[in-house]
Design a protein around this motif. Structure first.
Motif, PDB file in Angstrom:
ATOM      1  N   ALA A   1      -2.292  -9.218  -5.411  1.00  0.00           N
ATOM      2  CA  ALA A   1      -1.172  -8.273  -5.358  1.00  0.00           C
ATOM      3  C   ALA A   1      -1.054  -7.535  -6.681  1.00  0.00           C
ATOM      4  O   ALA A   1      -1.082  -8.149  -7.751  1.00  0.00           O
ATOM      5  CB  ALA A   1       0.123  -9.014  -5.043  1.00  0.00           C
ATOM      6  N   VAL A   2      -0.905  -6.208  -6.587  1.00  0.00           N
ATOM      7  CA  VAL A   2      -0.867  -5.405  -7.810  1.00  0.00           C
ATOM      8  C   VAL A   2      -0.080  -4.114  -7.576  1.00  0.00           C
ATOM      9  O   VAL A   2      -0.022  -3.612  -6.446  1.00  0.00           O
ATOM     10  CB  VAL A   2      -2.305  -5.074  -8.284  1.00  0.00           C
ATOM     11  N   ILE A   3       0.522  -3.621  -8.634  1.00  0.00           N
ATOM     12  CA  ILE A   3       1.191  -2.320  -8.608  1.00  0.00           C
ATOM     13  C   ILE A   3       0.672  -1.531  -9.801  1.00  0.00           C
ATOM     14  O   ILE A   3       0.741  -2.003 -10.939  1.00  0.00           O
ATOM     15  CB  ILE A   3       2.721  -2.445  -8.708  1.00  0.00           C
ATOM     16  N   THR A   4       0.139  -0.352  -9.535  1.00  0.00           N
ATOM     17  CA  THR A   4      -0.409   0.462 -10.621  1.00  0.00           C
ATOM     18  C   THR A   4       0.385   1.768 -10.752  1.00  0.00           C
ATOM     19  O   THR A   4       0.831   2.336  -9.743  1.00  0.00           O
ATOM     20  CB  THR A   4      -1.885   0.810 -10.363  1.00  0.00           C
ATOM     21  N   LEU A   5       0.548   2.191 -11.975  1.00  0.00           N
ATOM     22  CA  LEU A   5       1.240   3.451 -12.245  1.00  0.00           C
ATOM     23  C   LEU A   5       0.212   4.573 -12.171  1.00  0.00           C
ATOM     24  O   LEU A   5      -0.735   4.611 -12.950  1.00  0.00           O
ATOM     25  CB  LEU A   5       1.900   3.416 -13.629  1.00  0.00           C
TER      26      LEU A   5
ATOM     27  N   THR B   1       1.149   2.938  -6.907  1.00  0.00           N
ATOM     28  CA  THR B   1       0.499   2.438  -5.694  1.00  0.00           C
ATOM     29  C   THR B   1       0.607   0.928  -5.706  1.00  0.00           C
ATOM     30  O   THR B   1       0.285   0.289  -6.720  1.00  0.00           O
ATOM     31  CB  THR B   1      -0.980   2.848  -5.631  1.00  0.00           C
ATOM     32  N   SER B   2       1.086   0.359  -4.603  1.00  0.00           N
ATOM     33  CA  SER B   2       1.224  -1.099  -4.516  1.00  0.00           C
ATOM     34  C   SER B   2       0.300  -1.646  -3.443  1.00  0.00           C
ATOM     35  O   SER B   2       0.089  -1.012  -2.397  1.00  0.00           O
ATOM     36  CB  SER B   2       2.672  -1.485  -4.187  1.00  0.00           C
ATOM     37  N   VAL B   3      -0.238  -2.824  -3.707  1.00  0.00           N
ATOM     38  CA  VAL B   3      -1.087  -3.529  -2.749  1.00  0.00           C
ATOM     39  C   VAL B   3      -0.647  -4.977  -2.719  1.00  0.00           C
ATOM     40  O   VAL B   3      -0.627  -5.653  -3.762  1.00  0.00           O
ATOM     41  CB  VAL B   3      -2.578  -3.429  -3.127  1.00  0.00           C
ATOM     42  N   ASN B   4      -0.260  -5.457  -1.533  1.00  0.00           N
ATOM     43  CA  ASN B   4       0.170  -6.850  -1.362  1.00  0.00           C
ATOM     44  C   ASN B   4       0.077  -7.180   0.115  1.00  0.00           C
ATOM     45  O   ASN B   4       0.598  -6.451   0.963  1.00  0.00           O
ATOM     46  CB  ASN B   4       1.611  -7.016  -1.856  1.00  0.00           C
ATOM     47  N   SER B   5      -0.573  -8.242   0.459  1.00  0.00           N
ATOM     48  CA  SER B   5      -0.745  -8.607   1.872  1.00  0.00           C
ATOM     49  C   SER B   5       0.552  -9.119   2.491  1.00  0.00           C
ATOM     50  O   SER B   5       0.632  -9.271   3.715  1.00  0.00           O
ATOM     51  CB  SER B   5      -1.839  -9.672   2.002  1.00  0.00           C
ATOM     52  N   LYS B   6       1.562  -9.365   1.671  1.00  0.00           N
ATOM     53  CA  LYS B   6       2.836  -9.881   2.168  1.00  0.00           C
ATOM     54  C   LYS B   6       3.990  -9.005   1.668  1.00  0.00           C
ATOM     55  O   LYS B   6       3.852  -8.298   0.683  1.00  0.00           O
ATOM     56  CB  LYS B   6       3.038 -11.327   1.700  1.00  0.00           C
ATOM     57  N   GLU B   7       5.108  -9.097   2.373  1.00  0.00           N
ATOM     58  CA  GLU B   7       6.298  -8.396   1.884  1.00  0.00           C
ATOM     59  C   GLU B   7       6.702  -9.024   0.555  1.00  0.00           C
ATOM     60  O   GLU B   7       6.799 -10.245   0.421  1.00  0.00           O
ATOM     61  CB  GLU B   7       7.448  -8.514   2.893  1.00  0.00           C
TER      62      GLU B   7
ATOM     63  N   VAL C   1       9.173  -4.304  -1.139  1.00  0.00           N
ATOM     64  CA  VAL C   1       8.019  -3.513  -0.708  1.00  0.00           C
ATOM     65  C   VAL C   1       7.360  -4.199   0.486  1.00  0.00           C
ATOM     66  O   VAL C   1       7.022  -5.387   0.403  1.00  0.00           O
ATOM     67  CB  VAL C   1       6.994  -3.355  -1.853  1.00  0.00           C
ATOM     68  N   PRO C   2       7.187  -3.490   1.615  1.00  0.00           N
ATOM     69  CA  PRO C   2       6.531  -4.093   2.784  1.00  0.00           C
ATOM     70  C   PRO C   2       5.086  -4.493   2.484  1.00  0.00           C
ATOM     71  O   PRO C   2       4.491  -4.035   1.511  1.00  0.00           O
ATOM     72  CB  PRO C   2       6.580  -2.974   3.832  1.00  0.00           C
ATOM     73  N   ALA C   3       4.571  -5.328   3.340  1.00  0.00           N
ATOM     74  CA  ALA C   3       3.176  -5.752   3.188  1.00  0.00           C
ATOM     75  C   ALA C   3       2.243  -4.559   3.340  1.00  0.00           C
ATOM     76  O   ALA C   3       2.542  -3.595   4.046  1.00  0.00           O
ATOM     77  CB  ALA C   3       2.848  -6.825   4.225  1.00  0.00           C
TER      78      ALA C   3
END
Length: 815
Positions: free
Chosen positions: A705-709, A720-726, A763-765
């Motif tokens: 899981a990561v969030i990039t500016l 941009t966010s990437v996470n397989s779960k909420e 943030v949703p999955a």
């Protein structure tokens, strides 16, 4: 032609104001600018805002370069439809700071004309007001907003007087525009102090109206002033509404915490403590430096002459084997400034000197002017003098802090003396004007009485000299650093300054009284006497002012426009192109770091309260986890050799992250205490009473899981966010309830406060685009109100001029 002849003396006066303003600050004619320390700090704080404005031709209304992030409402933001500001720009056509000095003169001149002073006396009175030492020193240090607000005070008073004198149209118009300009100057403390004088003034006219049973004119006057005030305030709605919204977020708002940094229970929820409000309290005896400038030493950096005791002391200091400080070196050190001030305030840049001649003429007004309005200005002067004593007169100060609305929002209570510094020059010109209106045989008695009061006070202070110790609050530190002999020499110089300035003030009172006496005895003409007294009055103030603000304070324009130079530490940090924050340990309370980096410190009287509390409760206790969550990637520290070194914080959290746990707390106390020991990368601290919507929900994050500016602007951040779960995402950006909108894939979502100061959203999955935009509604609403008010002011101006012109035509036909 008659109208032109009537205006000619006023045109000469205005031309004189231009000449005096530019000649006093004549280096501005050489393209130089005065270096103002406070403005340099402001320039650092506002750098990101100004760069954005230049690049995009719009306002960001937010900066991330100071205190982690804050609105720019009190950082020189430009608001829509600020036409009052455009009028102000026209009036301030001279180079800074000559523009403010010109405004001092012009505004006071208008007031004097309203009080029936002739142009020559009004001219000298205006220059004396503008040369009041406090008004000059605030220009030297860069308190521009304060000077700006003070400059419009006399004009506001003039408008009020005209309205109560039944000149409803001219009084209403002058009040409307003067109040609009006063508020636009954006120093609410000075405007608040002006309001105190206006209440006294209004009380006087209301009393007179009721006493004479002239209720209709009284109601018309009050209605005129209320209407003028509504339009004036409306024309500044953008700034006022935005500032009002931000106030509760700043250190001027009430604290949500019930305990102090040391864990003890708070006894008040006031935004500022009693000690902080009254830190700068004028000493009671120190008040006499209003008529003798260096009675209490002058300043903390007073230039001393070659015959001072400090020079003798320095020449006795050994600098090497058989070598001593030379006389030339000792004189240079002494002239460079010594801490001669020994009054009650922590730091004083110059005495608040109103002028010995001004004081003498003000006393003369009490004996010669039959208008009862003189007691309004006397009462305003006395009341504000007592209020300036602060903690030295707790009976009145405590009452005002506890019961007068807004009084506890302002610090440095000594600055309320600006009202005294307005009232006494008014009294002075009233005294000069009324003296020459008296019959010859009635002039000598009040002249002798006034001289007796002025010179008698000087003699009284001479007799009191032996009662003072001439010891300052900082003398113990000076004794430790330089020895008792240094302090003894300093005390001797303080005694010398005390006597010398009493003699000086006595001399100016004596020669001014002498000039008037020569007129009474028919030795000189009236205009000659007026000019002599005016020159004595201005000369007295001019030479005192030049001790504190002079040509040496001017530098090349570039040094003002670019006040900070990049250091090797700055250059090293700036090699990093990513988005992060910087913590300058040595320079926490300054704007320099903000000039080059996104700082967590800054320089502001209205800093964000929760950020200040993070400093006081956590960072001051070396809680590194707070620096991590604030994304402080670099800490600037000074090594043993005094060189700045940028230390990399490898544990900084980055711009945003997902947490796996939420720690719910019930109030602000719980939020702060939870920060004592927590892992900000895994846990978010949330106030359940304010953000209950997510209570009971479970959030998770996978290992990738990561969030990039993706892009950065101070008012628009895209991720941009990437996470397989909420998940619950925490952003290392300051939470501010009003104005920020969060969008996930273009759809708005709710923003929460996490970790006491930061933003968090659910943030949703999956993979998503996230955007934070700052588009404050308060600015739009304020802009609309401002536009409507300015249009209304324009119609009132046109209507007023039409009615007055029509009256003139009718009157001319009757003649």
């Amino acid at each position: 032609m008659k109208q032109l002849q009537k205006f000619f003396p006023h045109a000469l006066a205005i031309l004189g104001f231009v000449l005096v303003s530019t000649l006093y600050f004549f280096p501005v004619l050489q393209g130089k600018q005065i270096f103002q320390s406070d403005i340099a700090q402001y320039t650092g704080m506002a750098k990101e805002q100004n760069d954005f404005r230049a690049a995009h031709n719009e306002e960001p209304y937010w900066t991330n370069s100071a205190f982690g992030g804050m609105p720019t409402y009190q950082l020189g933001a430009k608001y829509p439809h600020d036409y009052v500001g455009a009028i102000d720009d026209v009036l301030r056509f001279l180079p800074r700071p000559a523009d403010y000095l010109f405004l001092y003169f012009l505004s006071f001149y208008i007031l004097m004309l309203v009080l029936k002073a002739d142009p020559l006396k009004a001219f000298f009175g205006a220059v004396a007001f503008g040369f009041s030492t406090y008004l000059i020193i605030i220009l030297g240090v860069g308190h521009n907003a304060k000077a700006h607000a003070i400059a419009y005070m006399p004009m506001v008073v003039a408008g009020f007087i005209m309205a109560f004198q039944r000149k409803y149209i001219w009084g209403g118009l002058l009040t409307m525009f003067a109040v609009a300009l006063e508020v636009n100057a954006n120093h609410f403390q000075m405007t608040f102090y002006l309001l105190i004088l206006l209440l006294i003034l209004s009380g006087y006219f209301i009393y007179e109206g009721i006493k004479s049973k002239e209720y209709k004119p009284l109601l018309l006057s009050i209605g005129t002033l209320i209407g003028a005030g509504i339009f004036a305030i409306g024309s500044n709605a953008g700034n006022l509404l935005a500032t009002a919204e931000y106030a509760s977020f700043s250190t001027r708002g009430k604290s949500d915490l019930s305990f102090n940094p040391d864990g003890t229970k708070k006894v008040t929820d006031m935004a500022m403590t009693y000690d902080y409000i009254t830190e700068y309290s004028y000493g009671i005896a120190e008040s006499f430096n209003l008529i003798a400038p260096r009675l209490f030493g002058g300043s903390n950096n007073e230039s001393l002459s070659e015959d001072s005791k400090i020079v003798d002391f320095l020449q006795q200091q050994q600098v090497g084997q058989g070598q001593y400080i030379t006389q030339e070196q000792a004189v240079e050190y002494a002239k460079g400034g010594m801490p001669t001030y020994w009054g009650d305030q922590p730091i004083v840049s110059a005495p608040a000197y109103i002028g010995a001649v001004v004081f003498f003429l003000g006393i003369l007004a009490l004996f010669t002017d039959e208008r009862k309005i003189k007691y309004v200005f006397l009462g305003g002067a006395v009341l504000t003098l007592i209020l300036s004593w602060g903690k030295n007169f707790p009976l009145l100060t405590n009452f005002c802090i506890d019961h007068i609305p807004m009084y506890n929002k302002f610090r440095a209570v000594s600055s309320i003396q600006v009202i005294l510094e307005l009232c006494f020059p008014i009294l002075a010109i009233m005294g000069l004007q009324s003296f020459f209106k008296l019959e010859k045989e009635k002039q000598l008695k009040p002249l002798l009485q006034s001289g007796a009061v002025g010179l008698g006070l000087i003699i009284f202070l001479f007799l009191c000299k032996s009662m003072f110790s001439f010891a300052g609050a900082g003398d113990s530190g000076l004794m430790q650093n330089y020895g008792p002999n240094f302090v003894d020499a300093l005390k001797e110089d303080r005694r010398t300054l005390y006597s010398a300035d009493l003699l000086r003030s006595g001399f100016f009172i004596l020669i001014s009284a002498g000039a008037l006496w020569l007129f009474v005895k028919n030795r000189i003409a009236q205009n000659t006497a007026i000019i002599l007294v005016g020159l004595f009055m201005v000369t007295d103030l001019f030479f005192v002012d030049k001790n504190y603000v002079s040509n040496k304070d001017f530098v090349n324009a570039r040094d003002v426009e670019v006040p900070f130079q990049e250091t090797p530490a700055d250059a090293k940090i700036l090699e990093d192109p990513t988005n992060y924050r910087v913590f300058d340990v040595q320079g926490l309370m300054q704007g320099r770091t903000s000039y080059f980096h996104k700082a967590i410190g800054g320089y502001s009287a209205v800093k964000p309260q929760r950020m200040q509390q993070l400093f006081d409760y956590q960072i001051a206790k070396n809680n590194m986890e707070i620096l991590n969550m604030l994304n402080v990637k670099y800490v600037i520290q000074t090594d043993k050799e005094g060189k700045e070194q940028p230390i990399i914080n490898t544990d900084a959290n980055g711009n945003a992250w997902f947490v796996s746990k939420i720690q719910f707390v019930k109030n602000a106390d719980g939020e702060m205490k939870a920060l004592d020991k927590f892992n900000s990368k895994e846990t978010a601290v949330i106030n359940e009473n304010e953000f209950s919507a997510i209570k009971g929900k479970a959030f998770a994050k996978d290992s990738s899981a990561v969030i990039t500016l993706d892009s950065y602007q101070p008012n628009d951040l895209k991720y941009t966010s990437v996470n397989s779960k909420e998940g619950l995402a925490v952003f290392s950006e300051m939470y501010y309830e009003k104005g920020w909108t969060a969008l996930i894939d273009g759809k708005e979502t709710f923003i929460m406060r996490a970790d006491y100061t930061l933003r968090a959203i659910v943030v949703p999955a999956g993979k998503h685009s996230i955007e934070f935009k700052f588009d404050p509604q308060v600015v739009k609403t304020g802009g609309t109100i401002t536009l409507v008010s300015c249009i209304g002011m324009l119609f009132l101006l046109a209507g007023g001029l039409y009615v007055e012109r029509k009256k003139e035509v009718i009157n001319s036909k009757d003649m």
